[in-house]
Design a protein around this motif. Sequence first.
Motif, PDB file in Angstrom:
ATOM      1  N   SER B  98       0.825  -1.205   0.000  1.00 60.59           N
ATOM      2  CA  SER B  98       0.000   0.000   0.000  1.00 60.59           C
ATOM      3  C   SER B  98       0.864   1.262   0.000  1.00 60.59           C
ATOM      4  CB  SER B  98      -0.978  -0.002   1.165  1.00 60.59           C
ATOM      5  OG  SER B  98      -0.309   0.067   2.390  1.00 60.59           O
ATOM      6  N   PRO B 126     -13.531   4.466  -5.132  1.00 64.37           N
ATOM      7  CA  PRO B 126     -13.729   3.234  -4.358  1.00 64.37           C
ATOM      8  C   PRO B 126     -13.857   3.458  -2.857  1.00 64.37           C
ATOM      9  CG  PRO B 126     -12.009   2.899  -5.971  1.00 64.37           C
ATOM     10  CD  PRO B 126     -12.350   4.352  -6.013  1.00 64.37           C
ATOM     11  N   THR B 127     -13.227   4.508  -2.340  1.00 65.72           N
ATOM     12  CA  THR B 127     -13.284   4.671  -0.888  1.00 65.72           C
ATOM     13  C   THR B 127     -14.663   5.104  -0.428  1.00 65.72           C
ATOM     14  OG1 THR B 127     -12.594   6.971  -1.028  1.00 65.72           O
ATOM     15  CG2 THR B 127     -10.868   5.341  -0.718  1.00 65.72           C
ATOM     16  N   SER B 134     -19.740  -2.950  -2.158  1.00 68.73           N
ATOM     17  CA  SER B 134     -18.360  -3.383  -2.423  1.00 68.73           C
ATOM     18  C   SER B 134     -18.212  -4.880  -2.442  1.00 68.73           C
ATOM     19  CB  SER B 134     -17.404  -2.885  -1.346  1.00 68.73           C
ATOM     20  OG  SER B 134     -17.225  -1.543  -1.424  1.00 68.73           O
ATOM     21  N   TRP B 138     -16.830  -7.087  -5.568  1.00 67.35           N
ATOM     22  CA  TRP B 138     -15.567  -7.814  -5.567  1.00 67.35           C
ATOM     23  C   TRP B 138     -15.733  -9.302  -5.765  1.00 67.35           C
ATOM     24  CZ3 TRP B 138     -11.007  -6.464  -6.754  1.00 67.35           C
ATOM     25  CH2 TRP B 138     -10.735  -5.095  -6.733  1.00 67.35           C
ATOM     26  N   TRP B 180      -7.598  -1.379  -3.359  1.00 68.53           N
ATOM     27  CA  TRP B 180      -8.576  -0.640  -4.145  1.00 68.53           C
ATOM     28  C   TRP B 180      -9.013   0.644  -3.426  1.00 68.53           C
ATOM     29  CZ3 TRP B 180     -14.336  -0.944  -4.158  1.00 68.53           C
ATOM     30  CH2 TRP B 180     -14.881  -0.471  -5.355  1.00 68.53           C
ATOM     31  N   THR B 181      -9.061   0.594  -2.089  1.00 68.52           N
ATOM     32  CA  THR B 181      -9.528   1.766  -1.353  1.00 68.52           C
ATOM     33  C   THR B 181      -8.367   2.620  -0.881  1.00 68.52           C
ATOM     34  OG1 THR B 181      -9.592   0.425   0.640  1.00 68.52           O
ATOM     35  CG2 THR B 181     -11.665   0.762  -0.536  1.00 68.52           C
ATOM     36  N   SER B 184      -7.792   7.281  -0.126  1.00 64.80           N
ATOM     37  CA  SER B 184      -7.610   8.240   0.979  1.00 64.80           C
ATOM     38  C   SER B 184      -6.136   8.518   1.222  1.00 64.80           C
ATOM     39  CB  SER B 184      -8.204   7.717   2.279  1.00 64.80           C
ATOM     40  OG  SER B 184      -9.223   6.830   2.046  1.00 64.80           O
ATOM     41  N   GLU B 244     -13.951  -7.283   5.690  1.00 64.88           N
ATOM     42  CA  GLU B 244     -13.982  -7.940   4.387  1.00 64.88           C
ATOM     43  C   GLU B 244     -13.898  -9.456   4.536  1.00 64.88           C
ATOM     44  OE1 GLU B 244     -12.336  -5.367   5.156  1.00 64.88           O
ATOM     45  OE2 GLU B 244     -12.818  -3.799   3.729  1.00 64.88           O
TER      46      GLU B 244
ATOM     47  N   PHE C  41      -9.439   0.828 -10.899  1.00 65.02           N
ATOM     48  CA  PHE C  41     -10.155   1.514  -9.834  1.00 65.02           C
ATOM     49  C   PHE C  41     -11.593   1.813 -10.223  1.00 65.02           C
ATOM     50  CE2 PHE C  41      -7.251   2.513  -6.400  1.00 65.02           C
ATOM     51  CZ  PHE C  41      -6.070   2.064  -6.942  1.00 65.02           C
ATOM     52  N   TYR C 223     -16.513   8.826   6.359  1.00 67.42           N
ATOM     53  CA  TYR C 223     -16.627   7.783   7.367  1.00 67.42           C
ATOM     54  C   TYR C 223     -18.004   7.814   8.022  1.00 67.42           C
ATOM     55  CZ  TYR C 223     -15.760   4.841  11.345  1.00 67.42           C
ATOM     56  OH  TYR C 223     -15.862   3.844  12.268  1.00 67.42           O
ATOM     57  N   ASN C 226     -20.886   6.687   5.598  1.00 69.40           N
ATOM     58  CA  ASN C 226     -20.967   5.250   5.353  1.00 69.40           C
ATOM     59  C   ASN C 226     -21.061   4.409   6.610  1.00 69.40           C
ATOM     60  OD1 ASN C 226     -20.986   5.282   2.576  1.00 69.40           O
ATOM     61  ND2 ASN C 226     -18.772   5.251   2.382  1.00 69.40           N
TER      62      ASN C 226
END
Lengths: 429, 307, 295
Positions: B98, B126-127, B134, B138, B180-181, B184, B244, C41, C223, C226
């Motif tokens: 990452s 994606p975030t 999600s 996926w 993917w996220t 941020s 996840e 993405f 945050y 969601n």
Amino acid sequence: MKLKRITFIILVVCLVVTACGGKTGTPAASTEEVTLVFWNGFNAHEVDSLNQMIAKYWTPTHPNIKIEAKGEVGPDEILTAVSGGETVDVAILWDPTPVKTWAYQGALLDLTSYIESQKVNLEDIFIPAGLEWVRQMDGKYYGLPFVNFNRGFYWNKDLFRKAGLDPDTPPKDIDQLADYARKLTIVENGEIQQLGWAINQDPSNMVELAMDFGGNFYDPATGNITATDPKILKALNWDLGLANEFGLEKVNTFVAGFTGQGNDPFMLGKLAMTIEGCWSVTFFEKAGVTLDYGVGPIPAADPTLQKTNEVETNPIVVMKSTKHPDQAFEFAWFLASNADVSREFAQLVSNLPQVKAAMANFSAEPKTMVFVDLSNSPNARGWAPVTVSAFYATEWATAIQSIYTGSATPADALDTVQKNVTAEADKYK
Amino acid sequence: MLKETQLPKRRIRSLTRQELHNLRLGLVFISPWIIGFLIFTIYPIFSSLYYSFTDYGLFGNPNWVGLQNYINLFTNDDKFFLSLYNTVFFFLLAMPASVVVAIFLAILLNSKLRGMTFFRSLFFLPTIVPAVASAAVWMWILNPQWGLLNTSLRLAGVHGPPWLSDPDWAKPSLVFVALWTIGSEVILYLAALQEIPRDYYEAARVDGANSFQQTRFITLPMITPVIFFHLVNGTIWAFQYFTEAYVMTGGGPANATLFYALNLYRNAFTSLKMGYASAQAWILFIVVMIATLIIVRSSKGWVYYEE
Amino acid sequence: MRSEAALLDRSAKRAHRLRFFQEEASHTVRYILIFLCGFWFVAPFLWMISTALKTNAQIYTYPPVVFPLQPQWKNFYDALTAAPFGRYYLNSLFICACVVIGTLISNTLIAYGFSRIKWIGRDVVFVIVLATLMLPAQVTMIPVYIIFNKLGWIGTYLPLIVPSFFGNAYFTFLLRQFFRGIPFELSDAARIDGCSEFGILWYVILPLARPALVAVTLFSFIYTWNDFLGPLIYLHDSELYTVTLGLQSFISRYWTPMNLLMAASAIAILPVLVVFIWAQRFFVEGISITGLSGR
């Protein structure tokens, strides 16, 4: 000082938020009126329908007992809230496995004396298999069944025709099932294009198969775990053997290609025979699937095992911390025993009624009636209504995965399950 | 003589007026945190520590069992070590990946070319996708037959494994999903990149440095505060990785994705052994604390603040 | 004379052209890389939209349909009307607004205290702040619930909003890192000029830390927007429900209309996307924080 002003502003904001927050107050407890807090795992639409049923069938006869329903909460959220001091009177869990663990830990109200005062024979009113999940070894009841569900054998009539088999006659026993599976499997270019039989990705289906061979996962007399029952081993070896005939890798690849909801190989016409839940009938309809298929009991390994199927329920429980146990039980009893609610709600969520009175004319769809009938058969039962059933289910799933990824033999995997689950069960003695 | 220039010795002495003034000032500024800590945080921390020494089952009274929970974890619980292994594996795979990917993307997106706003939004999308969507997305991407990943690999002539169904590939698949996220973190690196003065690059170019050297000697050192932040938070996140795995794999196949937090959650909420789970939580706390302290200590060697 | 000038001119032009092509090449490479990475993405998101536009029959086919030929735009309408999303949007916006305000106020103060003032024990206390992130939520969830229950806040928005006014370790950490990067000469100068600490924070630090503040706003908004578990266990009255709870209403144990769920999820993203596009402005170059050169 600027800091003081900031603090003052923060306090004012807090006050404003408190005022606007709109706390849902419970009505003042008068001697007559009681409000029961009722939590369940159904979604908003299902809860709306349930509220309408309550208004129609409960309120006229119980105007003093109001019901405040909250949906979408599973067992974990209910646990968190109740341990956190929240009042929940009655709850419906979407899965029966927590009941006995919770009962053991003292979370649930013992309903036995209330039930006795109803002066009825439970087995006359309720489908027996659903009761197993809420009744402890010592005969005490810690819950009541609500809308059962089970599984059955599905076969694709078109594919039967193509293979030259009679579409209206499913295999009559396990051997014939294996035979048909061979006839219905088509391999092209080293890949399976159509598979005759596959259930190995779903641990619950494997449970059905094992029971169909006469396997017992626990001893109903003592409550002991019997994962190493030779009949269970036989079932696993049978299924694994069949998969090996087609090529285990090929079968795994084929099945893995259909993961995720809606990617059911049976529904998509790629799998000829399988085990599915009673809810699949409605699911196929809603998905607009035009499949010519039949449903029936799973072909038995033995004539005495006809119509074996695994039945579970959505248990109604009363939390021990309730302040109104009498009214809570009355509401729970209403939900469990009222034939109209049972019929209407079971149809809504594609499950089965838990009361015998609702069975007749339950549905116009003959396929659904097959499942209703199955759930009441003498060979219908819960697979492991023990205190550690959730743990058992996880261990079983792990065992199935390790068998089909080749990291353990069926015998070893079952030994592991037996060892782990027995150790866990001992902690609850 | 030299001793006077060394750090003051640890001995009890009263604070100077300046130190006292600074102390009071510091505490005033962090007072919201102190209050919040006292009201919302300290009770949960100490109650979980207390429960870890009991057999608390969420209902009924907790009985003191001393260190028994901790002993059982280390001597009598296969899943404990397995989940620890899975989590450390995940951490060692996810963290470097990452950091590298986030920095790479930030540098890529840090330009005045046309459409950059649009592209940055793309990588950030994606975030903000809700969790319910999600997971379903996926499962499709990683589908062994028709998923996007394996179809693309097939076009390149590679036969992709059944990702989430394969015990060897399940963890790497989850790392791939986690990357993917990364939007941020990319945003943070972008903000840091924006703050690097142009003059530094000009000076380097005049000195004859090419873009790789510029990256290595200007860009990277200047963003080390963010790298530090990313590492510390990433470590805390990786060791608590849960959602996840819970939604997509349920710990499988064959416990390949049974992470520490998932095992803990099952002990607490499924088996109703909150005391045991609390002990597990505190062991994790210690592990993460050690890992974080190592990173913090080492940071003095490689993090550059323009102070 | 003229030929020399012409020669010089031509070689200068050649050098210029070479640099131009080099820049163009690097731009092209950049665009290619962005497209290659960006594809991964955005693809999941595209699949989400394509599912939202399908009929049920198209979802459940094999092989899967990638782009439906007849997009069902009415799915978006059906999704919005399946639950009182208008109300849920307002609720979520209200909660998010409050949380963002609380987060900004508390964390700037706290981060200032941890970065711009040297006080005894500061770094030790900061490690404690970080430590609060290290205990898994699974074991703190229930004691936290007990606190809110004792305060009588269950069933209201208070458990979701009030804690944000008391700082958040993640955002404190973030702001602290950025604040530390601002030269101390600036605040020293202001202090000498007679500015109070709070004034330094307001007039010197905050303007220079704008990208970081925008990041905090963005992240706390996302945050909170969601957040699912918080609203699920703290809110009882469906009048107060948030968008995430609304999404959950599509999911039943027995049937989930994937197209409606995806459509609703896509719509749920919109406000966040708007906030993000607004935030973009602050990540545009031109903000210099050194303040020493060019002052």
